[in-house]
Scaffold this motif. Structure first.
Motif, PDB file in Angstrom:
ATOM      1  N   GLN A 173       0.142   4.527  -1.572  1.00 52.58           N
ATOM      2  CA  GLN A 173      -1.052   4.073  -0.845  1.00 52.58           C
ATOM      3  C   GLN A 173      -1.506   2.707  -1.329  1.00 52.58           C
ATOM      4  N   MET A 174      -1.484   2.551  -2.646  1.00 56.64           N
ATOM      5  CA  MET A 174      -1.915   1.278  -3.234  1.00 56.64           C
ATOM      6  C   MET A 174      -1.038   0.145  -2.723  1.00 56.64           C
ATOM      7  N   MET A 175       0.290   0.340  -2.768  1.00 66.08           N
ATOM      8  CA  MET A 175       1.200  -0.716  -2.345  1.00 66.08           C
ATOM      9  C   MET A 175       1.054  -1.015  -0.856  1.00 66.08           C
ATOM     10  N   ARG A 176       0.866   0.043  -0.063  1.00 64.54           N
ATOM     11  CA  ARG A 176       0.689  -0.164   1.386  1.00 64.54           C
ATOM     12  C   ARG A 176      -0.561  -0.989   1.650  1.00 64.54           C
ATOM     13  N   ARG A 177      -1.586  -0.647   0.914  1.00 68.59           N
ATOM     14  CA  ARG A 177      -2.854  -1.347   1.109  1.00 68.59           C
ATOM     15  C   ARG A 177      -2.701  -2.834   0.781  1.00 68.59           C
TER      16      ARG A 177
END
Lengths: 252, 330
Positions: A173-177
């Motif tokens: 999620q962090m990387m996607r964000r």
């Protein structure tokens, strides 16, 4: 544009950065990879003016990071270190809201509060929003710190090991964000990442470091080769194409 | 509105209202406690003696208590943030003791008469003493959260020993005790007004509250947000030293308030300064008022100095807080 020119840094007799020069163009995610002690975190901290360089110069959009007033720079560049230990008793919402400080100087508008709420919601922190930082797990605390930095809404975001303490789902999620932020809002995100496969799947460009110098810099696909990775990490790393991503395999 | 309060401002208002509701009646009642007989009825009868007692002694005393209590607890709160250690306060960092040495030097060696001069010299000494303490801290290899204030207390002890030695030689031990033993019994109109300076300092602390909080999170956090970390820390030290100097010069040292009150308040309400500063200020005023009233009542018509009462209560609470940290830290 981030321009690093001839930056050198020594701790005692150890030369951590040796005459490093590089340019990071605006827009997109850039990951800095390398073994422990390669100088990744030191470089990131110097770009983010958390550490002074012994010599050399760093500019962000032409602004010298050591001489530009902190308040001016804080609206353009945000930086988060790996270690964020603090004993202060602030709630998650209070911490994240301080991310707006460079813009609000402490007077939060409705828009500021909306940004804060959005960041808290994205990182799934609503449940803990009013809890004190010292009552959170390492991963929750890490998410709160990243949320604060993203609330700063700067053109340049530098994060040292943002996936620290995060489980798989929150890491993705962090990387996607970060990636979406870079794409949709033309932000420049620079990360120090340990997991080469996260770097491979989510970055536009990779900077490979070894022994205080830059070994290679370029588009991710070009750098994700067994030869280069083996040189950088001193380890045999096979690289496979899986679902359109270059994945390094080195576990056994 | 501060970053933290957001929509939780009602909570803060409620705490404040509660604190004010407790403080106002207590303050009013304290006006009628003391060696001289004075009751609200006397004032209604337009008794000129009563009015004199009220205006010349009781009212100045009350104001001095409220100002000193507010200022010292706010100073402790700020110090806790800029040193990032909740047990560092003017009484555990050599600040107070240095201020006392400063007043002594101003009196004995510079022959200062005016309180203003004494205060400025005391401020300078307080600042230097605290900076020296911070310098020592940076050289400590074992800077445990509890070791730090102990070092400060030791440093204070050494400074007090120096002061006592010279005061003895200069035959000024009596004056010295006026500065080391906080006492409101000698407060009269015309002899406490310097304390109003601390009200200005407290307002200054409130204006800088967000910066102090940001600095309290850590240097990197502050630099990232564009806060000039060193400047904020130095300003904080200056404000704390000014408050300590003003209190020592006018009423004398009141130990442990700057430690106990901010610790108890932040334990309940968190460390966001903008939010807790007003409550801390009121709680500090209430704490000193309570200590002073106890000192006036315990062996009426004589008085026990507030320094003694605050010292007894404060040291016990300090001990409990330290034990609590030990328990939490495991």
């Amino acid at each position: 544009m981030i321009e690093v020119r001839n930056v050198t840094k020594t701790y005692g007799s150890t030369r951590v950065l040796d005459d490093v020069s590089l340019t990071i163009v605006p827009g997109g995610v850039t990951s800095i990879i390398g073994a422990n002690g390669a100088g990744k975190s030191t470089l990131l901290s110097i770009i983010g003016r958390l550490l002074p360089a012994d010599s050399g110069r760093v500019t962000v959009d032409g602004l010298d990071v050591t001489t530009t007033p902190g308040a001016t720079l804080a609206k353009r560049l945000a930086v988060l270190r790996q270690e964020n230990h603090t004993s202060i008793r602030l709630s998650v919402r209070e911490l994240v809201a301080f991310g707006r400080f460079p813009h609000s100087r402490g007077r939060l508008t409705a828009a500021d509060l909306a940004t804060v709420d959005e960041a808290i919601a994205y990182f799934e922190l609503e449940e803990f929003a009013d809890r004190q930082l010292d009552q959170l797990s390492g991963g929750q605390r890490q998410r709160a710190h990243v949320a604060a930095v993203l609330c700063q809404d700067t053109d340049y975001v530098l994060l040292d090991e943002p996936l620290n303490n995060l489980d798989m789902r929150h890491s993705v999620q962090m990387m996607r964000r970060l990636r979406r932020m870079a794409r949709d809002f033309a932000k420049t995100v620079v990360l120090v990442v340990h997991d080469i496969n996260f770097a491979s799947c989510h970055s536009d460009e990779v900077i490979a470091m070894r022994d205080g110098g830059v070994v290679a810099q370029g588009p991710t696909a070009e750098l994700m080769t067994p030869e280069l990775l083996s040189t950088v990490f001193d380890l045999d790393i096979a690289v496979h194409d899986i679902d359109g991503n270059r994945i390094g395999v080195y576990y056994s | 509105m501060s970053p933290s309060t957001g929509r939780r401002w009602e909570v803060r208002e409620r705490h404040l209202a509660l604190a004010v509701l407790l403080l106002v009646p207590a303050a009013f009642a304290s006006l009628f406690v003391g060696a001289g007989e004075l009751s609200p009825l006397d004032l209604l009868r337009a008794d000129s003696g009563a009015a004199l007692l009220l205006l010349e002694s009781r009212l100045p005393r009350l104001l001095a208590i409220l100002l000193a209590g507010t200022a010292m607890s706010v100073a402790g709160l700020v110090m806790m943030h800029i040193t990032r250690n909740r047990f560092v306060s003017p009484s555990t960092a050599g600040t107070t003791e240095s201020a006392v040495l400063g007043v002594f030097v101003a009196t004995a060696f510079l022959g200062a008469e005016s309180v203003m001069v004494k205060m400025v010299v005391a401020l300078g000494f307080a600042l230097l003493g605290t900076l020296f303490f911070l310098w020592v801290l940076r050289r400590l290899t074992f800077a445990d959260v509890i070791v730090v204030p102990l070092v400060g207390i030791m440093l204070g002890g050494v400074i007090t020993a120096v002061t006592t030695f010279f005061a003895y030689r200069a035959d000024l031990l009596q004056s010295l005790s006026a500065w080391t033993n906080g006492d409101f019994s000698s407060v009269l109109r015309g002899r406490y007004e310097l304390l109003w300076l601390t009200a200005a300092v407290t307002v200054g602390c409130y204006l800088y509250a967000n910066r102090f909080t940001v600095a309290g999170v850590g240097r990197d956090f502050a630099v990232n947000l564009g806060v000039h970390y060193d400047r904020v820390v130095n300003l904080g030290l200056f404000l704390v030293s000014a408050t300590t100097a003003a209190v020592v010069v006018t009423v004398g040292n009141i130990p442990f308030i700057g430690l106990v009150v901010p610790n108890l308040v932040t334990l309940l309400l968190g460390d966001n300064l903008r939010r807790v500063l007003p409550v801390t200020a009121l709680a500090g005023a209430a704490f000193v008022l309570a200590c002073d009233v106890v000192g006036r009542v315990v062996r009426h018509p004589y008085e026990i100095p507030v320094e003694t009462v605050a010292g007894v209560v404060g040291s016990v609470v300090f001990l409990l807080l330290v034990l609590r940290v030990r328990r939490v830290a495991g």
